[in-house]
Write a protein that holds these residues in place. Structure first.
Motif, PDB file in Angstrom:
ATOM      1  N   GLY A  41     -10.611   9.402  -0.931  1.00 55.23           N
ATOM      2  CA  GLY A  41     -10.250   8.641   0.258  1.00 55.23           C
ATOM      3  C   GLY A  41     -11.478   8.270   1.067  1.00 55.23           C
ATOM      4  O   GLY A  41     -12.611   8.547   0.665  1.00 55.23           O
ATOM      5  N   GLU A  46     -10.642  13.806   1.631  1.00 58.30           N
ATOM      6  CA  GLU A  46      -9.379  13.085   1.569  1.00 58.30           C
ATOM      7  C   GLU A  46      -9.167  12.567   0.147  1.00 58.30           C
ATOM      8  O   GLU A  46     -10.084  12.038  -0.479  1.00 58.30           O
ATOM      9  CB  GLU A  46      -9.386  11.911   2.545  1.00 58.30           C
ATOM     10  CG  GLU A  46      -8.060  11.189   2.627  1.00 58.30           C
ATOM     11  CD  GLU A  46      -8.079  10.097   3.676  1.00 58.30           C
ATOM     12  OE1 GLU A  46      -7.082   9.965   4.381  1.00 58.30           O
ATOM     13  OE2 GLU A  46      -9.085   9.377   3.771  1.00 58.30           O
ATOM     14  N   TRP A  48      -6.538  10.237  -2.322  1.00 60.87           N
ATOM     15  CA  TRP A  48      -5.453   9.259  -2.366  1.00 60.87           C
ATOM     16  C   TRP A  48      -4.891   9.186  -3.769  1.00 60.87           C
ATOM     17  O   TRP A  48      -5.592   9.407  -4.752  1.00 60.87           O
ATOM     18  CB  TRP A  48      -5.956   7.869  -2.007  1.00 60.87           C
ATOM     19  CG  TRP A  48      -6.340   7.670  -0.586  1.00 60.87           C
ATOM     20  CD1 TRP A  48      -6.102   8.494   0.473  1.00 60.87           C
ATOM     21  CD2 TRP A  48      -7.048   6.553  -0.058  1.00 60.87           C
ATOM     22  NE1 TRP A  48      -6.620   7.954   1.622  1.00 60.87           N
ATOM     23  CE2 TRP A  48      -7.207   6.759   1.320  1.00 60.87           C
ATOM     24  CE3 TRP A  48      -7.574   5.394  -0.621  1.00 60.87           C
ATOM     25  CZ2 TRP A  48      -7.849   5.857   2.152  1.00 60.87           C
ATOM     26  CZ3 TRP A  48      -8.215   4.501   0.195  1.00 60.87           C
ATOM     27  CH2 TRP A  48      -8.345   4.728   1.570  1.00 60.87           C
ATOM     28  N   ILE A  56      -0.846   2.977  -1.962  1.00 60.33           N
ATOM     29  CA  ILE A  56      -1.764   4.108  -1.832  1.00 60.33           C
ATOM     30  C   ILE A  56      -1.129   5.171  -0.934  1.00 60.33           C
ATOM     31  O   ILE A  56      -0.676   4.880   0.165  1.00 60.33           O
ATOM     32  CB  ILE A  56      -3.115   3.668  -1.240  1.00 60.33           C
ATOM     33  CG1 ILE A  56      -3.803   2.689  -2.186  1.00 60.33           C
ATOM     34  CG2 ILE A  56      -4.006   4.876  -0.963  1.00 60.33           C
ATOM     35  CD1 ILE A  56      -5.065   2.091  -1.628  1.00 60.33           C
ATOM     36  N   TYR A  57      -1.115   6.405  -1.429  1.00 59.22           N
ATOM     37  CA  TYR A  57      -0.593   7.542  -0.669  1.00 59.22           C
ATOM     38  C   TYR A  57      -1.735   8.476  -0.315  1.00 59.22           C
ATOM     39  O   TYR A  57      -2.562   8.805  -1.165  1.00 59.22           O
ATOM     40  CB  TYR A  57       0.436   8.329  -1.497  1.00 59.22           C
ATOM     41  CG  TYR A  57       1.665   7.535  -1.841  1.00 59.22           C
ATOM     42  CD1 TYR A  57       2.707   7.410  -0.932  1.00 59.22           C
ATOM     43  CD2 TYR A  57       1.791   6.899  -3.069  1.00 59.22           C
ATOM     44  CE1 TYR A  57       3.839   6.681  -1.239  1.00 59.22           C
ATOM     45  CE2 TYR A  57       2.918   6.166  -3.391  1.00 59.22           C
ATOM     46  CZ  TYR A  57       3.937   6.062  -2.469  1.00 59.22           C
ATOM     47  OH  TYR A  57       5.049   5.332  -2.778  1.00 59.22           O
ATOM     48  N   GLY A  58      -1.786   8.912   0.924  1.00 59.44           N
ATOM     49  CA  GLY A  58      -2.735   9.936   1.350  1.00 59.44           C
ATOM     50  C   GLY A  58      -2.133  11.290   1.033  1.00 59.44           C
ATOM     51  O   GLY A  58      -1.122  11.674   1.610  1.00 59.44           O
ATOM     52  N   GLU A  83       3.316   6.530   7.237  1.00 56.98           N
ATOM     53  CA  GLU A  83       1.976   6.541   7.848  1.00 56.98           C
ATOM     54  C   GLU A  83       2.097   6.094   9.298  1.00 56.98           C
ATOM     55  O   GLU A  83       2.917   5.237   9.629  1.00 56.98           O
ATOM     56  CB  GLU A  83       1.055   5.598   7.069  1.00 56.98           C
ATOM     57  CG  GLU A  83      -0.372   5.591   7.528  1.00 56.98           C
ATOM     58  CD  GLU A  83      -1.107   6.892   7.233  1.00 56.98           C
ATOM     59  OE1 GLU A  83      -2.139   7.126   7.876  1.00 56.98           O
ATOM     60  OE2 GLU A  83      -0.669   7.669   6.386  1.00 56.98           O
ATOM     61  N   ASN A  94      -8.598   0.673   6.170  1.00 55.53           N
ATOM     62  CA  ASN A  94      -9.924   1.283   6.200  1.00 55.53           C
ATOM     63  C   ASN A  94     -11.016   0.267   5.924  1.00 55.53           C
ATOM     64  O   ASN A  94     -10.753  -0.915   5.755  1.00 55.53           O
ATOM     65  CB  ASN A  94      -9.981   2.460   5.209  1.00 55.53           C
ATOM     66  CG  ASN A  94      -9.909   1.993   3.774  1.00 55.53           C
ATOM     67  OD1 ASN A  94     -10.154   0.835   3.462  1.00 55.53           O
ATOM     68  ND2 ASN A  94      -9.559   2.901   2.892  1.00 55.53           N
ATOM     69  N   ARG A  99      -5.204  -0.190   2.123  1.00 55.79           N
ATOM     70  CA  ARG A  99      -4.309   0.413   3.116  1.00 55.79           C
ATOM     71  C   ARG A  99      -3.582   1.606   2.537  1.00 55.79           C
ATOM     72  O   ARG A  99      -3.122   1.574   1.408  1.00 55.79           O
ATOM     73  CB  ARG A  99      -3.249  -0.598   3.559  1.00 55.79           C
ATOM     74  CG  ARG A  99      -3.810  -1.773   4.287  1.00 55.79           C
ATOM     75  CD  ARG A  99      -2.708  -2.698   4.671  1.00 55.79           C
ATOM     76  NE  ARG A  99      -3.303  -3.899   5.230  1.00 55.79           N
ATOM     77  CZ  ARG A  99      -2.678  -4.687   6.054  1.00 55.79           C
ATOM     78  NH1 ARG A  99      -1.459  -4.447   6.399  1.00 55.79           N
ATOM     79  NH2 ARG A  99      -3.280  -5.746   6.517  1.00 55.79           N
ATOM     80  N   GLU A 100      -3.481   2.635   3.340  1.00 58.29           N
ATOM     81  CA  GLU A 100      -2.671   3.785   2.989  1.00 58.29           C
ATOM     82  C   GLU A 100      -1.243   3.422   3.373  1.00 58.29           C
ATOM     83  O   GLU A 100      -0.968   3.101   4.521  1.00 58.29           O
ATOM     84  CB  GLU A 100      -3.130   4.987   3.817  1.00 58.29           C
ATOM     85  CG  GLU A 100      -3.445   6.196   3.010  1.00 58.29           C
ATOM     86  CD  GLU A 100      -3.859   7.343   3.888  1.00 58.29           C
ATOM     87  OE1 GLU A 100      -3.038   8.239   4.061  1.00 58.29           O
ATOM     88  OE2 GLU A 100      -4.992   7.319   4.395  1.00 58.29           O
ATOM     89  N   THR A 101      -0.334   3.454   2.410  1.00 54.74           N
ATOM     90  CA  THR A 101       1.057   3.112   2.670  1.00 54.74           C
ATOM     91  C   THR A 101       1.768   4.248   3.392  1.00 54.74           C
ATOM     92  O   THR A 101       2.544   4.015   4.303  1.00 54.74           O
ATOM     93  CB  THR A 101       1.784   2.819   1.347  1.00 54.74           C
ATOM     94  OG1 THR A 101       1.073   1.794   0.669  1.00 54.74           O
ATOM     95  CG2 THR A 101       3.210   2.369   1.584  1.00 54.74           C
ATOM     96  N   ASP A 103       1.722   8.964   3.927  1.00 56.44           N
ATOM     97  CA  ASP A 103       1.217  10.288   3.579  1.00 56.44           C
ATOM     98  C   ASP A 103       2.213  10.911   2.616  1.00 56.44           C
ATOM     99  O   ASP A 103       3.409  10.632   2.658  1.00 56.44           O
ATOM    100  CB  ASP A 103       1.098  11.177   4.821  1.00 56.44           C
ATOM    101  CG  ASP A 103      -0.113  10.824   5.656  1.00 56.44           C
ATOM    102  OD1 ASP A 103      -1.114  10.360   5.096  1.00 56.44           O
ATOM    103  OD2 ASP A 103      -0.051  11.019   6.886  1.00 56.44           O
TER     104      ASP A 103
END
Length: 117
Positions: A41, A46, A48, A56-58, A83, A94, A99-101, A103
């Motif tokens: 990440g 981090e 992903w 994208i999942y964190g 998120e 970022n 983009r993180e979709t 968590d």
């Protein structure tokens, strides 16, 4: 004394019923499986999970060492949490433009391949 004990019991029973009614409106999250590649990440430590479609999942886990699987294709099972939104109401983006979709709280991880293709 018996009257006091009865009143305390009745009060605590009523409180439990009231709490159960307020909590029954929420369904517990359902565990889901997601397949993708583990990538670093944009924050230290981090990790992903990137799906083929660009989602994208964190990932978060207190029991699984996610960094040990960077670059691997995996299946994770756990809970998706939306998120947070920024002040403008848009998804956080970022520096890389990705983009993180959401968590994702990881319960289990299964490696499919040692490389991502």
């Amino acid at each position: 004394m018996k009257l006091f004990a009865t009143l305390v019991f009745a009060f605590s029973l009523g409180l439990r019923v009231a709490l159960a009614q307020t909590q029954s409106g929420r369904e517990p999250p359902k565990a889901v499986s997601v397949t993708g590649c583990l990538v670093k990440g944009d924050e230290p430590k981090e990790v992903w999970l990137a799906e083929k479609d660009g989602t994208i999942y964190g990932l978060k886990s207190s029991k699984i060492e996610l960094n040990a699987h960077l670059g691997h294709k995996v299946i994770v099972r756990g809970y998706v949490l939306p998120e947070g939104k920024d002040e403008a109401g848009e998804e956080e983006q970022n520096k890389t433009g990705k983009r993180e979709t959401a968590d994702f709280r990881v319960l289990t991880l299964k490696m499919i391949s040692a490389t991502c293709r």
